[in-house]
Write a protein that holds these residues in place. Structure first.
Motif, short mmCIF file in Angstrom:
data_model
loop_
_atom_site.label_atom_id
_atom_site.label_comp_id
_atom_site.label_asym_id
_atom_site.label_seq_id
_atom_site.Cartn_x
_atom_site.Cartn_y
_atom_site.Cartn_z
N THR A 5 51.65 46.63 47.47
CA THR A 5 51.35 47.59 46.07
C THR A 5 52.79 47.56 45.29
N SER A 6 52.59 47.87 43.96
CA SER A 6 53.50 48.12 43.05
C SER A 6 54.50 49.33 43.38
N LEU A 7 53.67 50.46 44.46
CA LEU A 7 54.63 51.42 44.72
C LEU A 7 55.55 51.00 45.80
N VAL A 8 55.51 49.90 46.44
CA VAL A 8 56.49 49.86 47.45
C VAL A 8 57.19 48.13 47.13
N LEU A 9 56.56 47.10 47.55
CA LEU A 9 57.41 45.87 47.43
C LEU A 9 56.65 45.03 46.50
N GLY A 10 55.62 45.19 45.85
CA GLY A 10 54.97 44.46 45.67
C GLY A 10 55.19 43.90 43.98
N LEU A 11 56.09 44.12 43.53
CA LEU A 11 56.42 43.68 42.36
C LEU A 11 57.59 42.93 42.42
N LEU A 12 57.91 42.59 43.81
CA LEU A 12 59.18 41.78 44.05
C LEU A 12 59.09 40.20 43.84
N SER A 13 57.91 39.71 44.36
CA SER A 13 57.59 38.58 44.86
C SER A 13 56.07 38.15 44.55
N HIS A 14 55.69 37.14 44.01
CA HIS A 14 54.39 36.63 44.01
C HIS A 14 54.04 36.02 45.32
N THR A 15 55.03 35.58 45.94
CA THR A 15 54.42 34.78 47.40
C THR A 15 54.58 35.29 48.49
N LEU A 16 55.44 36.38 48.58
CA LEU A 16 55.39 36.93 49.83
C LEU A 16 54.03 37.80 50.21
N SER A 17 53.68 37.58 51.55
CA SER A 17 52.46 38.10 51.89
C SER A 17 52.79 39.36 52.49
N LYS A 18 51.77 40.47 52.83
CA LYS A 18 51.99 41.68 53.36
C LYS A 18 52.46 41.46 54.79
N THR B 185 60.94 59.41 57.12
CA THR B 185 59.98 59.16 58.52
C THR B 185 58.67 58.73 57.96
N LEU B 186 58.15 59.61 56.92
CA LEU B 186 56.97 59.52 56.21
C LEU B 186 56.81 58.13 55.58
N MET B 187 57.75 57.58 54.85
CA MET B 187 57.61 56.31 54.57
C MET B 187 57.75 55.10 55.46
N ALA B 188 58.42 55.53 56.93
CA ALA B 188 58.02 54.51 57.97
C ALA B 188 56.75 54.58 58.48
N GLN B 189 56.13 55.57 58.52
CA GLN B 189 54.70 55.87 59.07
C GLN B 189 53.62 55.24 57.90
N LEU B 190 54.05 55.21 56.69
CA LEU B 190 52.97 54.65 55.62
C LEU B 190 53.13 52.99 55.68
N PHE B 191 54.57 52.59 55.98
CA PHE B 191 54.74 51.19 55.84
C PHE B 191 54.09 50.30 57.07
N ARG B 192 53.46 51.44 57.92
CA ARG B 192 52.76 50.67 58.97
C ARG B 192 51.28 49.90 58.61
N PHE B 193 51.14 50.52 57.43
CA PHE B 193 49.81 50.17 56.79
C PHE B 193 50.03 49.03 55.84
N LYS B 194 50.05 47.93 56.34
CA LYS B 194 50.84 46.52 55.74
C LYS B 194 50.08 46.36 54.30
N PRO B 195 48.84 46.54 53.87
CA PRO B 195 48.54 46.43 52.62
C PRO B 195 49.07 47.15 51.60
N LEU B 196 49.68 48.38 51.74
CA LEU B 196 50.53 49.28 50.82
C LEU B 196 51.72 48.42 50.75
N LEU B 197 52.30 47.62 51.26
CA LEU B 197 53.52 46.98 51.04
C LEU B 197 53.56 46.03 49.94
#
Length: 281
Positions: free
Chosen positions: A159-172, A145-157
């Motif tokens: 980052t390397s903490l979330v999904l930033g290491l997966l793709s060069h091209t995907l935007s937030k 539930t906390l993850m879901a609330q944090l994921f509403r902040f798109k720039p976080l997505l």
């Protein structure tokens, strides 16, 4: 989207093209959208089937009693294929989906005519170290539930903490709209994700590596060259070494999601692979 009804509930999927069936498996906190850039090309020659599996990016939760351990997921995929009357498939797995592709092929080798693995968990990497804290976190009340609330902040997505290491091209915005939105919206989706994460264990991937050493059908291992944090090239070469009949292909300028960063190269290599029957090491 089409719908397949299995004992665990409903699986949504897309089905494009005709001919030899290719089934695509996606990773955690993802869904079939990850294949959207390669399906238009591949579906001109093949039947491309892309299920949304219950890994946290799906839209319909499974029944609460569903077994979402790796072997349970392999059985779920098998039941999905049976509903669609599919045998002798080409199985493609990326990221966490590659681990499940290995486990499925280990469990149901007669169903798989060719196997394609791309930047995937394997051996002692399930999950990667960057996401190892997730396994501890999902045991804490209210964690997703906390993850879901944090994921509403798109720039976080991104980052390397979330999904930033997966793709060069995907935007937030891409990450939010294509992959994360259902996780934010639906408690049942988060419950499925929790069960999936709790099931991750190197026991399964090590066992798969051992058993797949006798898988004699053609295998293609595609690896994004820039993926140094999650699935480095050295891991890809080890995956390649499992199989008696395999080819190893490196794709430049790509992270884990090669199909997102270099879709043309990914599709081209897949078409070439399918057109060949064996690779001598």
């Amino acid at each position: 989207m089409k719908e397949a009804y299995v004992s665990a509930g409903m699986i949504r999927y897309t089905d494009h093209g005709t001919g030899q069936a290719i089934v695509f498996l996606h990773g955690a906190l993802s869904n079939g959208n990850t294949w959207r850039k390669v399906i238009p090309t591949l579906s001109k020659k093949f039947r491309c089937i892309v299920p949304d599996l219950p890994f946290g990016g799906h839209s319909i939760a499974m029944n609460p009693e569903t077994d979402l351990t790796p072997t349970g997921i392999a059985a779920l995929i098998n039941e999905f294929l049976n509903v669609l009357d599919l045998n002798d498939i080409i199985l493609v797995g990326n990221d966490t989906g590659g681990a499940y592709a290995q486990i499925f092929t280990m469990s149901y080798p007669e169903k798989v005519s060719k196997l394609v693995l791309c930047n995937t968990d394997a051996f002692e990497v399930f999950p990667p170290k960057a996401f190892s804290l997730l396994k501890a976190g999902v045991n804490l009340p209210g964690f997703t539930t906390l993850m879901a609330q944090l994921f509403r902040f798109k720039p976080l997505l991104k980052t390397s903490l979330v999904l930033g290491l997966l793709s060069h091209t995907l935007s937030k915005e891409d990450l939010y709209e294509l992959y994360i939105l259902n996780f934010i919206r639906y408690k049942g989706v988060r419950a499925d994700f929790t069960k999936v994460v709790k099931g991750w264990s190197i026991h399964y991937t090590i066992q798969a590596a051992e058993k797949l050493s006798s898988f004699n059908k053609p295998v293609l291992v595609i690896w994004g060259a820039d993926d140094t944090k999650l699935f480095p090239i050295a891991l890809g070469r080890r995956v390649y070494s499992i199989f008696p009949d395999a080819r190893f292909e490196i794709v430049e300028n790509a992270l884990t999601y090669v199909q997102e960063d270099q879709p043309e190269a990914f599709a081209q290599k897949l078409v070439h692979f399918i057109g060949n029957t064996a690779f001598a090491k």
